[in-house]
Design a protein around this motif. Structure first.
Motif, short mmCIF file in Angstrom:
data_model
loop_
_atom_site.label_atom_id
_atom_site.label_comp_id
_atom_site.label_asym_id
_atom_site.label_seq_id
_atom_site.Cartn_x
_atom_site.Cartn_y
_atom_site.Cartn_z
N SER A 10 -83.28 25.51 -63.38
CA SER A 10 -82.05 26.24 -63.64
C SER A 10 -81.43 25.65 -64.89
CB SER A 10 -81.07 26.16 -62.46
OG SER A 10 -79.99 27.06 -62.65
N THR B 288 -77.09 27.85 -59.89
CA THR B 288 -76.99 29.30 -59.84
C THR B 288 -78.30 29.91 -60.34
OG1 THR B 288 -74.61 29.21 -60.27
CG2 THR B 288 -75.71 31.32 -60.62
N ASN B 289 -78.85 30.86 -59.59
CA ASN B 289 -80.09 31.53 -59.98
C ASN B 289 -81.21 30.55 -60.24
OD1 ASN B 289 -77.84 33.47 -61.88
ND2 ASN B 289 -78.76 34.17 -59.98
#
Length: 260
Positions: free
Chosen positions: A223, A233-234
């Motif tokens: 990430s 995140t993601n």
């Protein structure tokens, strides 16, 4: 997409594609054939490519190149089967390892977890919204994206060079894909490759940015744009291995040779 790799970095030895000494040798060989020499064309780099960092990510995050930062595993990332296994909430922090301030190239192998082909995942980058000249590579909805930003995002009024191209992200235990992305600071262009082949990319936003600066944000894999609290995140759900950084733009022949 390649199903020939299996355990791509088994026991620290890259079983598909060359190891570190071979990479250095093949770059020297392609340079001797005139690749990377001026005047540049789309088939040639504007700077001779030079390997500056290499992490097999097979059993640990230790650098193969001296005086380059070793990675620090954060969260539940683990090494298994000769690669780095990520759970979507973990990553590896390489600190200031991305010290290249001009043109550069990044390469790595990816294998996504089953069912993650269309997921949004931030693969690797050095990005923080307040820093200058950041770079990031991500997947989303079956497309590969890469960007270089000038101190933030386009929505905040900052310049961004970004491209995308459709690929078939691999998913499953033995399905691997080689990704290579180059930033040509002289032409302010991004070039992307999948499994050794140049991708026909779409320019999402363009402009002239010039060299990447040595920003304060760390280089991370799994990430990026990670806040001080370490939340992800993601993040990537799947496996990664053999992260390489080159100073300069890899030619088509060099990318193909690294893949082969």
């Amino acid at each position: 997409m390649s199903d020939r790799i299996g355990s791509a970095c088994l026991s620290g030895v890259f079983s598909h594609g060359p190891g570190l000494p071979a990479i250095i040798a093949l770059l020297a060989a392609t340079a001797s054939m005139g690749l990377g020499q001026a005047p540049p064309t789309q088939e040639q780099a504007t700077e001779p490519a030079q390997l500056v960092a290499s992490w097999p990510l097979a059993v640990d995050a230790i650098s193969e190149v001296s005086n380059v930062t070793d990675g620090i595993v954060v969260g539940g990332a683990a090494f298994s089967g000769g690669s780095l296994s990520l759970d979507g909430a973990s990553y590896v922090d390489f600190g200031d390892a991305l010290s290249v301030t001009g043109s550069l190239s990044l390469c790595l192998w990816i294998s996504l977890a089953a069912g993650q082909e269309d997921a949004l995942m931030r693969l690797v980058g050095r990005f923080r919204s307040t820093d200058d000249r950041d770079i990031g590579i991500l997947l989303n909805q079956g497309n590969l994206y890469a960007f270089v930003s000038d101190n933030g995002t386009a929505s905040a009024g900052h310049a961004v060079v970004a491209v995308s191209a459709p690929i078939e992200p691999p998913a499953g235990t033995d399905s691997w894909q080689h990704i290579a992305v180059s930033w040509d600071s002289a032409r302010s262009e991004i070039e992307m490759f999948s499994d050794g082949l140049r991708l026909e990319s779409t320019n999402l936003q363009s402009g002239f940015l010039g060299p990447i600066n040595a920003g304060a944000a760390p280089l991370t894999v799994g990430s990026f744009d990670i806040p001080d609290d370490g939340s992800v995140t993601n993040g990537v759900r799947g496996r990664l291995c053999r992260l390489l950084i080159f100073k300069g733009v890899l030619s088509d022949a060099e990318v193909e040779a690294i893949y082969d």
